[in-house]
Design a protein around this motif. Sequence first.
Motif, PDB file in Angstrom:
ATOM      1  N   LEU A  80     -16.999  -4.235 -71.168  1.00 44.89           N
ATOM      2  CA  LEU A  80     -16.000  -3.732 -72.506  1.00 44.89           C
ATOM      3  C   LEU A  80     -16.209  -2.247 -72.175  1.00 44.89           C
ATOM      4  CD1 LEU A  80     -17.157  -6.233 -75.217  1.00 44.89           C
ATOM      5  CD2 LEU A  80     -14.997  -6.253 -73.843  1.00 44.89           C
ATOM      6  N   GLY A  81     -14.664  -1.751 -72.455  1.00 45.25           N
ATOM      7  CA  GLY A  81     -14.635  -0.060 -72.655  1.00 45.25           C
ATOM      8  C   GLY A  81     -13.802   0.219 -71.322  1.00 45.25           C
ATOM      9  N   ASP A  82     -13.890   1.687 -71.117  1.00 42.92           N
ATOM     10  CA  ASP A  82     -13.103   2.092 -70.166  1.00 42.92           C
ATOM     11  C   ASP A  82     -13.588   3.492 -69.432  1.00 42.92           C
ATOM     12  OD1 ASP A  82     -10.802   2.478 -68.530  1.00 42.92           O
ATOM     13  OD2 ASP A  82      -9.443   2.676 -70.367  1.00 42.92           O
ATOM     14  N   LEU A  83     -13.136   3.875 -68.467  1.00 39.08           N
ATOM     15  CA  LEU A  83     -13.899   5.053 -67.672  1.00 39.08           C
ATOM     16  C   LEU A  83     -12.786   6.200 -68.077  1.00 39.08           C
ATOM     17  CD1 LEU A  83     -16.077   5.616 -65.666  1.00 39.08           C
ATOM     18  CD2 LEU A  83     -14.373   5.397 -63.772  1.00 39.08           C
ATOM     19  N   ALA A  84     -13.531   7.404 -68.498  1.00 37.05           N
ATOM     20  CA  ALA A  84     -12.882   8.630 -68.912  1.00 37.05           C
ATOM     21  C   ALA A  84     -13.408   9.536 -67.809  1.00 37.05           C
ATOM     22  CB  ALA A  84     -13.244   9.109 -70.305  1.00 37.05           C
ATOM     23  N   VAL A  85     -12.535  10.528 -67.356  1.00 38.84           N
ATOM     24  CA  VAL A  85     -12.584  11.797 -66.577  1.00 38.84           C
ATOM     25  C   VAL A  85     -12.649  12.901 -67.568  1.00 38.84           C
ATOM     26  CG1 VAL A  85     -12.050  12.836 -64.541  1.00 38.84           C
ATOM     27  CG2 VAL A  85     -11.682  10.255 -64.659  1.00 38.84           C
ATOM     28  N   ILE A  86     -13.728  13.620 -67.405  1.00 41.14           N
ATOM     29  CA  ILE A  86     -13.698  14.939 -68.372  1.00 41.14           C
ATOM     30  C   ILE A  86     -13.957  16.101 -67.638  1.00 41.14           C
ATOM     31  CG2 ILE A  86     -15.173  15.723 -70.430  1.00 41.14           C
ATOM     32  CD1 ILE A  86     -15.641  13.055 -71.330  1.00 41.14           C
ATOM     33  N   MET A  87     -13.542  17.145 -67.916  1.00 46.54           N
ATOM     34  CA  MET A  87     -13.816  18.385 -67.356  1.00 46.54           C
ATOM     35  C   MET A  87     -13.431  19.348 -68.518  1.00 46.54           C
ATOM     36  SD  MET A  87     -12.164  19.381 -63.600  1.00 46.54           S
ATOM     37  CE  MET A  87     -12.843  20.317 -62.387  1.00 46.54           C
ATOM     38  N   VAL A  88     -14.324  20.241 -68.704  1.00 49.49           N
ATOM     39  CA  VAL A  88     -14.380  21.168 -69.929  1.00 49.49           C
ATOM     40  C   VAL A  88     -13.971  20.290 -70.941  1.00 49.49           C
ATOM     41  CG1 VAL A  88     -13.718  23.484 -70.626  1.00 49.49           C
ATOM     42  CG2 VAL A  88     -14.149  23.001 -68.061  1.00 49.49           C
ATOM     43  N   SER A  89     -12.727  20.748 -71.641  1.00 45.05           N
ATOM     44  CA  SER A  89     -12.346  20.231 -72.599  1.00 45.05           C
ATOM     45  C   SER A  89     -11.225  19.233 -72.533  1.00 45.05           C
ATOM     46  CB  SER A  89     -11.759  21.073 -73.765  1.00 45.05           C
ATOM     47  OG  SER A  89     -10.802  21.586 -73.424  1.00 45.05           O
ATOM     48  N   SER A  90     -10.992  18.673 -71.316  1.00 40.45           N
ATOM     49  CA  SER A  90      -9.979  17.904 -70.784  1.00 40.45           C
ATOM     50  C   SER A  90     -10.503  16.494 -70.755  1.00 40.45           C
ATOM     51  CB  SER A  90      -9.047  18.237 -69.582  1.00 40.45           C
ATOM     52  OG  SER A  90      -8.751  19.601 -69.714  1.00 40.45           O
ATOM     53  N   LYS A  91     -10.039  15.576 -71.197  1.00 38.14           N
ATOM     54  CA  LYS A  91     -10.208  14.223 -71.218  1.00 38.14           C
ATOM     55  C   LYS A  91      -9.243  13.332 -70.728  1.00 38.14           C
ATOM     56  CE  LYS A  91     -12.737  10.506 -73.555  1.00 38.14           C
ATOM     57  NZ  LYS A  91     -13.093  10.222 -75.074  1.00 38.14           N
ATOM     58  N   ARG A  92      -9.268  12.565 -69.408  1.00 36.94           N
ATOM     59  CA  ARG A  92      -8.238  11.757 -69.191  1.00 36.94           C
ATOM     60  C   ARG A  92      -9.070  10.210 -68.802  1.00 36.94           C
ATOM     61  NH1 ARG A  92      -4.191  13.769 -71.005  1.00 36.94           N
ATOM     62  NH2 ARG A  92      -2.979  12.077 -69.888  1.00 36.94           N
ATOM     63  N   MET A  93      -7.991   9.273 -68.977  1.00 35.75           N
ATOM     64  CA  MET A  93      -8.627   7.979 -68.702  1.00 35.75           C
ATOM     65  C   MET A  93      -8.502   7.764 -67.279  1.00 35.75           C
ATOM     66  SD  MET A  93     -10.025   7.549 -71.493  1.00 35.75           S
ATOM     67  CE  MET A  93     -10.894   5.982 -71.329  1.00 35.75           C
ATOM     68  N   TYR A  94      -9.351   7.089 -66.794  1.00 38.44           N
ATOM     69  CA  TYR A  94      -9.302   6.736 -65.062  1.00 38.44           C
ATOM     70  C   TYR A  94      -8.155   5.893 -64.827  1.00 38.44           C
ATOM     71  CZ  TYR A  94     -10.881   6.042 -60.519  1.00 38.44           C
ATOM     72  OH  TYR A  94     -10.856   5.776 -59.120  1.00 38.44           O
ATOM     73  N   GLY A  95      -7.349   5.980 -63.860  1.00 38.06           N
ATOM     74  CA  GLY A  95      -6.262   5.087 -63.849  1.00 38.06           C
ATOM     75  C   GLY A  95      -6.399   4.040 -62.633  1.00 38.06           C
ATOM     76  N   ASN A  96      -7.930   3.949 -62.169  1.00 39.71           N
ATOM     77  CA  ASN A  96      -8.126   2.859 -61.206  1.00 39.71           C
ATOM     78  C   ASN A  96      -7.203   2.910 -60.079  1.00 39.71           C
ATOM     79  OD1 ASN A  96     -10.211   1.559 -62.906  1.00 39.71           O
ATOM     80  ND2 ASN A  96      -8.494   0.892 -64.179  1.00 39.71           N
ATOM     81  N   GLU A  97      -6.838   3.943 -59.573  1.00 40.85           N
ATOM     82  CA  GLU A  97      -6.134   3.918 -58.366  1.00 40.85           C
ATOM     83  C   GLU A  97      -6.888   3.928 -57.307  1.00 40.85           C
ATOM     84  OE1 GLU A  97      -2.888   7.210 -56.292  1.00 40.85           O
ATOM     85  OE2 GLU A  97      -4.580   8.079 -57.494  1.00 40.85           O
ATOM     86  N   TYR A  98      -6.421   3.150 -56.187  1.00 44.92           N
ATOM     87  CA  TYR A  98      -7.135   2.761 -54.827  1.00 44.92           C
ATOM     88  C   TYR A  98      -6.251   3.527 -53.769  1.00 44.92           C
ATOM     89  CZ  TYR A  98      -9.367   0.458 -51.072  1.00 44.92           C
ATOM     90  OH  TYR A  98      -9.967   0.400 -49.777  1.00 44.92           O
ATOM     91  N   LEU A  99      -7.033   4.197 -52.991  1.00 47.32           N
ATOM     92  CA  LEU A  99      -6.330   5.170 -51.931  1.00 47.32           C
ATOM     93  C   LEU A  99      -6.703   4.416 -50.524  1.00 47.32           C
ATOM     94  CD1 LEU A  99      -6.699   8.619 -53.353  1.00 47.32           C
ATOM     95  CD2 LEU A  99      -4.822   7.343 -53.552  1.00 47.32           C
ATOM     96  N   GLY A 100      -7.391   3.499 -50.534  1.00 48.68           N
ATOM     97  CA  GLY A 100      -7.710   2.886 -49.332  1.00 48.68           C
ATOM     98  C   GLY A 100      -8.910   3.514 -48.423  1.00 48.68           C
ATOM     99  N   ASN A 101      -9.407   2.889 -47.323  1.00 45.74           N
ATOM    100  CA  ASN A 101     -10.453   3.576 -46.639  1.00 45.74           C
ATOM    101  C   ASN A 101      -9.875   4.354 -45.687  1.00 45.74           C
ATOM    102  OD1 ASN A 101     -13.044   3.666 -45.558  1.00 45.74           O
ATOM    103  ND2 ASN A 101     -13.017   1.815 -44.445  1.00 45.74           N
ATOM    104  N   THR A 102      -9.805   5.777 -46.033  1.00 44.34           N
ATOM    105  CA  THR A 102      -9.259   6.628 -45.176  1.00 44.34           C
ATOM    106  C   THR A 102     -10.129   7.847 -44.871  1.00 44.34           C
ATOM    107  OG1 THR A 102      -8.072   7.979 -46.817  1.00 44.34           O
ATOM    108  CG2 THR A 102      -6.745   6.147 -45.687  1.00 44.34           C
TER     109      THR A 102
END
Length: 140
Positions: A80-102
């Motif tokens: 349960l819950g979600d993953l947040a990306v935080i940098m200084v005072s910025s907070k964005r919810m992680y979008g679960n983007e998969y870029l592949g094995n590159t």
Amino acid sequence: KGCWDYYHILVKQLEDMVLLIRGNISKAARVTVGALAVIDVHARDVQQKMANADVAKITDFDWISQMRYYWVDGDIKSKLGDLAVIMVSSKRMYGNEYLGNTFRLVITPLTDKCYLTLMGALQMILGGAPAGPAGTGKTE
């Protein structure tokens, strides 16, 4: 002392990764380990920078200016819950983007500054469009 202890752990981890890459592994595994090595080299460099700056508190700017990931609004064990990306005072919810094995391009201090600038812009409901001459690091 803790920053330097962890720095030495990262150096040892990279040494082990080099042995793995030089070993007999599949092409897909080599690409994956190579991408992880690029990320780990960046982590080692950042850790060294924080150790040199004597970072000791979670309020130190050298710490809060790093892109950090936190599990929020729940319990990871119960999924349960979600993953947040935080940098200084910025907070964005992680979008679960998969870029592949590159292959992964190198991460430089300029890359970190771009992330910091773009995270701040997104927090203010703005955007960003990196521009500049070829070969100046816009891809990352």
